[in-house]
Design a protein around this motif. Structure first.
Motif, PDB file in Angstrom:
ATOM      1  N   THR A 169       4.727  -6.691   0.753  1.00  0.00           N
ATOM      2  CA  THR A 169       3.602  -5.800   0.475  1.00  0.00           C
ATOM      3  C   THR A 169       2.746  -5.674   1.721  1.00  0.00           C
ATOM      4  OG1 THR A 169       3.573  -6.618  -1.790  1.00  0.00           O
ATOM      5  CG2 THR A 169       1.648  -5.377  -1.075  1.00  0.00           C
ATOM      6  N   ALA A 170       2.506  -6.806   2.382  1.00  0.00           N
ATOM      7  CA  ALA A 170       1.617  -6.805   3.545  1.00  0.00           C
ATOM      8  C   ALA A 170       2.197  -6.033   4.728  1.00  0.00           C
ATOM      9  CB  ALA A 170       1.292  -8.244   3.968  1.00  0.00           C
ATOM     10  N   VAL A 171       3.529  -5.983   4.889  1.00  0.00           N
ATOM     11  CA  VAL A 171       4.067  -5.229   6.029  1.00  0.00           C
ATOM     12  C   VAL A 171       4.104  -3.730   5.747  1.00  0.00           C
ATOM     13  CG1 VAL A 171       5.503  -7.121   6.899  1.00  0.00           C
ATOM     14  CG2 VAL A 171       6.538  -5.382   5.452  1.00  0.00           C
ATOM     15  N   GLY A 172       3.736  -3.335   4.536  1.00  0.00           N
ATOM     16  CA  GLY A 172       3.701  -1.905   4.229  1.00  0.00           C
ATOM     17  C   GLY A 172       5.032  -1.376   3.737  1.00  0.00           C
TER      18      GLY A 172
ATOM     19  N   SER B  47      -8.785  -8.706   1.461  1.00  0.00           N
ATOM     20  CA  SER B  47      -9.308  -7.387   1.111  1.00  0.00           C
ATOM     21  C   SER B  47      -9.071  -6.404   2.254  1.00  0.00           C
ATOM     22  CB  SER B  47     -10.785  -7.468   0.746  1.00  0.00           C
ATOM     23  OG  SER B  47     -11.519  -7.871   1.873  1.00  0.00           O
ATOM     24  N   ILE B  48      -8.851  -6.940   3.474  1.00  0.00           N
ATOM     25  CA  ILE B  48      -8.671  -6.053   4.623  1.00  0.00           C
ATOM     26  C   ILE B  48      -7.392  -5.231   4.490  1.00  0.00           C
ATOM     27  CG2 ILE B  48      -8.336  -5.960   7.143  1.00  0.00           C
ATOM     28  CD1 ILE B  48     -10.131  -8.462   7.325  1.00  0.00           C
ATOM     29  N   ASN B  49      -6.283  -5.871   4.066  1.00  0.00           N
ATOM     30  CA  ASN B  49      -5.055  -5.083   3.875  1.00  0.00           C
ATOM     31  C   ASN B  49      -4.787  -4.796   2.393  1.00  0.00           C
ATOM     32  OD1 ASN B  49      -4.287  -7.627   3.103  1.00  0.00           O
ATOM     33  ND2 ASN B  49      -2.433  -7.712   4.347  1.00  0.00           N
ATOM     34  N   ARG B  50      -5.812  -5.009   1.599  1.00  0.00           N
ATOM     35  CA  ARG B  50      -5.764  -4.705   0.166  1.00  0.00           C
ATOM     36  C   ARG B  50      -4.691  -5.469  -0.596  1.00  0.00           C
ATOM     37  NH1 ARG B  50      -6.352   1.610  -0.884  1.00  0.00           N
ATOM     38  NH2 ARG B  50      -5.627   1.012  -2.938  1.00  0.00           N
ATOM     39  N   LEU B  51      -4.412  -6.699  -0.159  1.00  0.00           N
ATOM     40  CA  LEU B  51      -3.646  -7.574  -1.046  1.00  0.00           C
ATOM     41  C   LEU B  51      -4.554  -7.961  -2.202  1.00  0.00           C
ATOM     42  CD1 LEU B  51      -1.443 -10.020   1.065  1.00  0.00           C
ATOM     43  CD2 LEU B  51      -0.846  -7.874  -0.006  1.00  0.00           C
ATOM     44  N   ARG B  76       1.078   2.964   5.507  1.00  0.00           N
ATOM     45  CA  ARG B  76       0.902   3.130   6.940  1.00  0.00           C
ATOM     46  C   ARG B  76      -0.190   2.192   7.467  1.00  0.00           C
ATOM     47  NH1 ARG B  76       2.980   7.586   9.543  1.00  0.00           N
ATOM     48  NH2 ARG B  76       4.783   7.395   8.210  1.00  0.00           N
ATOM     49  N   CYS B  77      -1.293   2.109   6.726  1.00  0.00           N
ATOM     50  CA  CYS B  77      -2.378   1.199   7.125  1.00  0.00           C
ATOM     51  C   CYS B  77      -1.871  -0.239   7.166  1.00  0.00           C
ATOM     52  CB  CYS B  77      -3.546   1.257   6.131  1.00  0.00           C
ATOM     53  SG  CYS B  77      -4.515   2.760   6.236  1.00  0.00           S
ATOM     54  N   ARG B  78      -1.123  -0.618   6.115  1.00  0.00           N
ATOM     55  CA  ARG B  78      -0.643  -2.000   6.041  1.00  0.00           C
ATOM     56  C   ARG B  78       0.354  -2.305   7.148  1.00  0.00           C
ATOM     57  NH1 ARG B  78       0.217  -2.331  -0.422  1.00  0.00           N
ATOM     58  NH2 ARG B  78      -1.786  -3.236  -0.968  1.00  0.00           N
ATOM     59  N   ARG B  79       1.147  -1.296   7.517  1.00  0.00           N
ATOM     60  CA  ARG B  79       2.125  -1.491   8.569  1.00  0.00           C
ATOM     61  C   ARG B  79       1.455  -1.947   9.860  1.00  0.00           C
ATOM     62  NH1 ARG B  79       5.200   3.698  10.678  1.00  0.00           N
ATOM     63  NH2 ARG B  79       3.508   3.692  12.173  1.00  0.00           N
ATOM     64  N   ASP B  80       0.235  -1.474  10.072  1.00  0.00           N
ATOM     65  CA  ASP B  80      -0.474  -1.799  11.309  1.00  0.00           C
ATOM     66  C   ASP B  80      -1.224  -3.126  11.232  1.00  0.00           C
ATOM     67  OD1 ASP B  80       0.491   0.499  12.376  1.00  0.00           O
ATOM     68  OD2 ASP B  80      -1.284   1.695  11.909  1.00  0.00           O
ATOM     69  N   ILE B  81      -1.082  -3.837  10.118  1.00  0.00           N
ATOM     70  CA  ILE B  81      -1.777  -5.119   9.962  1.00  0.00           C
ATOM     71  C   ILE B  81      -0.741  -6.202   9.671  1.00  0.00           C
ATOM     72  CG2 ILE B  81      -3.551  -6.377   8.690  1.00  0.00           C
ATOM     73  CD1 ILE B  81      -4.668  -3.653   7.796  1.00  0.00           C
ATOM     74  N   VAL B 105      10.335  -2.469   8.488  1.00  0.00           N
ATOM     75  CA  VAL B 105      10.754  -1.526   7.442  1.00  0.00           C
ATOM     76  C   VAL B 105       9.818  -0.325   7.315  1.00  0.00           C
ATOM     77  CG1 VAL B 105      12.027  -3.222   6.070  1.00  0.00           C
ATOM     78  CG2 VAL B 105       9.636  -2.767   5.536  1.00  0.00           C
ATOM     79  N   GLY B 106       8.546  -0.527   7.638  1.00  0.00           N
ATOM     80  CA  GLY B 106       7.591   0.566   7.523  1.00  0.00           C
ATOM     81  C   GLY B 106       7.845   1.706   8.504  1.00  0.00           C
ATOM     82  N   TYR B 107       8.697   1.466   9.496  1.00  0.00           N
ATOM     83  CA  TYR B 107       8.935   2.480  10.523  1.00  0.00           C
ATOM     84  C   TYR B 107      10.129   3.374  10.201  1.00  0.00           C
ATOM     85  CZ  TYR B 107       5.603   0.109  13.522  1.00  0.00           C
ATOM     86  OH  TYR B 107       4.448  -0.430  14.033  1.00  0.00           O
ATOM     87  N   HIS B 108      10.894   3.009   9.178  1.00  0.00           N
ATOM     88  CA  HIS B 108      12.134   3.748   8.937  1.00  0.00           C
ATOM     89  C   HIS B 108      12.251   4.197   7.497  1.00  0.00           C
ATOM     90  CE1 HIS B 108      13.327   2.570  12.916  1.00  0.00           C
ATOM     91  NE2 HIS B 108      13.101   1.304  12.612  1.00  0.00           N
ATOM     92  N   SER B 109      13.244   5.089   7.287  1.00  0.00           N
ATOM     93  CA  SER B 109      13.460   5.617   5.944  1.00  0.00           C
ATOM     94  C   SER B 109      13.976   4.499   5.042  1.00  0.00           C
ATOM     95  CB  SER B 109      14.477   6.747   5.990  1.00  0.00           C
ATOM     96  OG  SER B 109      15.752   6.223   6.293  1.00  0.00           O
ATOM     97  N   THR B 110      13.768   4.700   3.742  1.00  0.00           N
ATOM     98  CA  THR B 110      14.186   3.713   2.756  1.00  0.00           C
ATOM     99  C   THR B 110      15.683   3.446   2.863  1.00  0.00           C
ATOM    100  OG1 THR B 110      12.496   4.618   1.326  1.00  0.00           O
ATOM    101  CG2 THR B 110      14.105   3.174   0.306  1.00  0.00           C
ATOM    102  N   ILE B 111      16.477   4.511   2.887  1.00  0.00           N
ATOM    103  CA  ILE B 111      17.936   4.391   2.921  1.00  0.00           C
ATOM    104  C   ILE B 111      18.373   3.533   4.102  1.00  0.00           C
ATOM    105  CG2 ILE B 111      19.974   5.747   3.598  1.00  0.00           C
ATOM    106  CD1 ILE B 111      19.594   5.833   0.690  1.00  0.00           C
ATOM    107  N   ARG B 112      17.829   3.875   5.261  1.00  0.00           N
ATOM    108  CA  ARG B 112      18.206   3.168   6.475  1.00  0.00           C
ATOM    109  C   ARG B 112      17.906   1.668   6.363  1.00  0.00           C
ATOM    110  NH1 ARG B 112      18.162   5.859  12.226  1.00  0.00           N
ATOM    111  NH2 ARG B 112      19.316   4.161  13.156  1.00  0.00           N
ATOM    112  N   THR B 113      16.740   1.349   5.855  1.00  0.00           N
ATOM    113  CA  THR B 113      16.354  -0.062   5.809  1.00  0.00           C
ATOM    114  C   THR B 113      17.140  -0.834   4.754  1.00  0.00           C
ATOM    115  OG1 THR B 113      14.491   0.608   4.439  1.00  0.00           O
ATOM    116  CG2 THR B 113      14.050   0.179   6.749  1.00  0.00           C
ATOM    117  N   ILE B 114      17.418  -0.206   3.594  1.00  0.00           N
ATOM    118  CA  ILE B 114      18.127  -0.995   2.583  1.00  0.00           C
ATOM    119  C   ILE B 114      19.576  -1.223   2.983  1.00  0.00           C
ATOM    120  CG2 ILE B 114      16.607  -0.308   0.683  1.00  0.00           C
ATOM    121  CD1 ILE B 114      18.736   1.500  -0.361  1.00  0.00           C
TER     122      ILE B 114
END
Lengths: 259, 256
Positions: A169-172, B47-51, B76-81, B105-114
């Motif tokens: 979740t944290a990595v987005g 709370s910063i990355n909304r966990l 996208r926000c979480r990817r940067d944290i 994983v946040g940088y690529h499409s779902t298909i590619r990452t799975i």
């Protein structure tokens, strides 16, 4: 005073339980007219049947090899189909994957409902629909495997470590990435192990599905029994025993390696 | 820059996790949040990355409100944290490299990452991240073969592979021994200095906070009761944050 009361109460509970068990046992045996004496009377009959089965008809081995292979094929295909359908159900039934009870309760309900149906009954239901033969057997085993694997897998999913999920979740990660990177690697070994375990059960089940016309070696067992060919019956029994033992051994070895 | 605007958090049972928090954290700072357990350190950080969701107020990161972000924007926000946890939160059965790559994983499409089809550059990024925490040779080991300190450094590598602009570390050394604690804190500090990545760490060791922080924030009962430089954070200040004198076991030095 209080301790004494509690002691008496627990004694009473045990007594009532014991009486209930005796009543249930007595009622069941009276209802089905089972008695020790009839069991003893039947012993000589069992003995003579056993003698008639000897020696096994060795030439029959090659004749039933094809149906035996068909039985194994049915088990393999049935287990595979069942395992595939079990995956989404196991995920959608798990509280830690799907947060909403409106989704996971219905999925669990369907899963539990299907799990209550015995495989022979399933086969008996599929034979009229798909006709006599191994298709009905495969369908029956698929549904049965689905029930077993989905249930075990969903319990495995609910028991996984929450940490990696939080990290994903944290990595987005989106939900699908979250499942593939957080959930899947944690349960894949158990899942494969349950599938193999189910395969073991299915080989045994497939061996008797022929009784209701659903293909496999069971059909031959049924026919030879009806024709009083007891030496062939023993061949089939020995053959089945060997195959089941070998498959169990291989499957067990694989499962040990997985954990 | 991270900005808290009147942030409050009330748990469903009525306890106040955060009470009207206002704070600005600038780019490149190494902030250590201190406070007793239950004071709200973890809530503040998460709370910063909304966990953890906040009940009212707003958190703005580099000009964008993460509080208002929905769907993809939030991802996208979480990817940067990047986030580092007390229990490392690695998938123990997966390889170290796969754990680090999971930060991508946040940088690529779902298909590619799975399917695990990461581009070559990503593998390079992941291996470089491992190199920076000195674990390059462990890339193909299973995560559970590593010691606790090594696992924590893998999780730092995951945050690096994420190419995060902020690292949040929630009690990163609480389950480590003093020696590995130093390694992990040194790695965090070095990465902060080298890349200027904003780093926020929750700690309960007073001396560690003083040693590594550029700024110390004291939290008590969901409120910020101290915010200042290391020089200003005297023993008296810590006593007031904790509501009692600092105990011996809150000093890591005492444990060595």
């Amino acid at each position: 005073m209080d301790a004494l009361k509690k002691r008496r109460l627990s004694l009473m509970k045990r007594l009532v339980t014991l009486i209930l068990i005796i009543i249930i046992l007595w009622a069941s045996s009276a209802g089905s007219e089972v008695s020790i004496s009839s069991l003893i009377d039947g012993l000589p009959g069992m003995g003579s049947l056993f003698l008639e089965m000897l020696p096994p008809d060795w030439s029959y081995f090659s004749y039933v090899t094809d149906p035996m292979l068909e039985t194994i094929r049915m088990a393999i295909i049935g287990t595979t189909y069942g395992a595939i359908i079990a995956i989404p159900f196991a995920l959608l039934s798990s509280r830690n994957v799907v947060k909403w009870p409106v989704i996971y309760y219905p999925f669990r309900f369907v899963m539990n409902l299907i799990r209550t149906i015995p495989e022979l009954l399933l086969a008996a239901l599929f034979v009229p629909v798909l006709g006599i033969g191994d298709n009905a057997g495969i369908m029956a085993l698929s549904v049965f495997s689905f029930g077993v694997i989905a249930k075990l897998a969903y319990e495995a999913v609910e028991a996984i470590d929450n940490g990696p999920l939080e990290a994903m979740t944290a990595v987005g990660a989106n939900k699908i990435q979250w499942i593939f990177y957080g959930v899947v690697p944690q349960v894949i070994a158990s899942f494969v192990s349950y599938t193999l375990y189910c395969f073991e059960i299915n080989v045994r089940a497939a061996a008797i599905l022929g009784y209701v016309g659903a293909g496999g070696i069971g059909l031959y067992l049924n026919n030879t029994l009806k024709l009083f060919q007891y030496q062939r019956v023993s061949t089939i029994i020995i053959y089945t025993l060997i195959v089941v033992v070998i498959i169990d051994m291989i499957s067990n070895k694989c499962r040990e390696k997985l954990i | 820059m991270i900005e808290f605007k009147d942030v409050s958090k009330v748990y469903p049972n009525g306890t106040k996790g955060l009470n009207n928090v206002n704070i600005k954290i600038n780019k490149g700072e190494f902030v250590v949040i201190v406070g007793l357990s239950g004071a709200g350190k973890s809530t503040l950080l998460r709370s910063i990355n909304r966990l953890h969701e906040i009940t009212s107020g707003e958190i703005i990161i580099d000009g964008k409100s993460i509080t208002k972000a929905r769907g993809k924007a939030l991802l996208r926000c979480r990817r940067d944290i990047g986030m580092i946890f007390q229990n490392f939160n690695l998938v123990k059965r997966s390889t170290v490299l796969r754990n680090v790559l999971s930060g991508r994983v946040g940088y690529h499409s779902t298909i590619r990452t799975i399917l695990g089809l990461f581009p070559k550059e990503d593998i390079t990024i992941a291996l470089n991240a491992l190199k920076r925490v000195n674990l390059e040779e462990k890339a193909y080991s299973r995560a559970d073969e590593l010691s606790g300190g090594q696992q924590q450094r893998v999780s730092i590598a995951r945050a690096l592979a994420q190419e995060a602009k902020i690292i949040l570390a929630d009690e990163p050394v609480a389950s480590l021994d003093p020696l590995t604690t130093k390694q992990v804190m040194d790695d965090l500090k070095r990465i902060n200095k080298e890349t200027g990545i904003t780093t926020i760490v929750n700690l309960h060791f007073v001396d560690l906070a003083r040693q590594y922080a550029t700024r110390i924030v004291g939290v008590r009962a969901g409120e910020i009761v101290f915010d200042g430089s290391v020089e200003d954070a005297t023993d008296d200040v810590f006593s007031s944050i904790y509501g009692r004198p600092v105990k011996q076991d809150e000093m890591l030095g005492a444990k060595v």
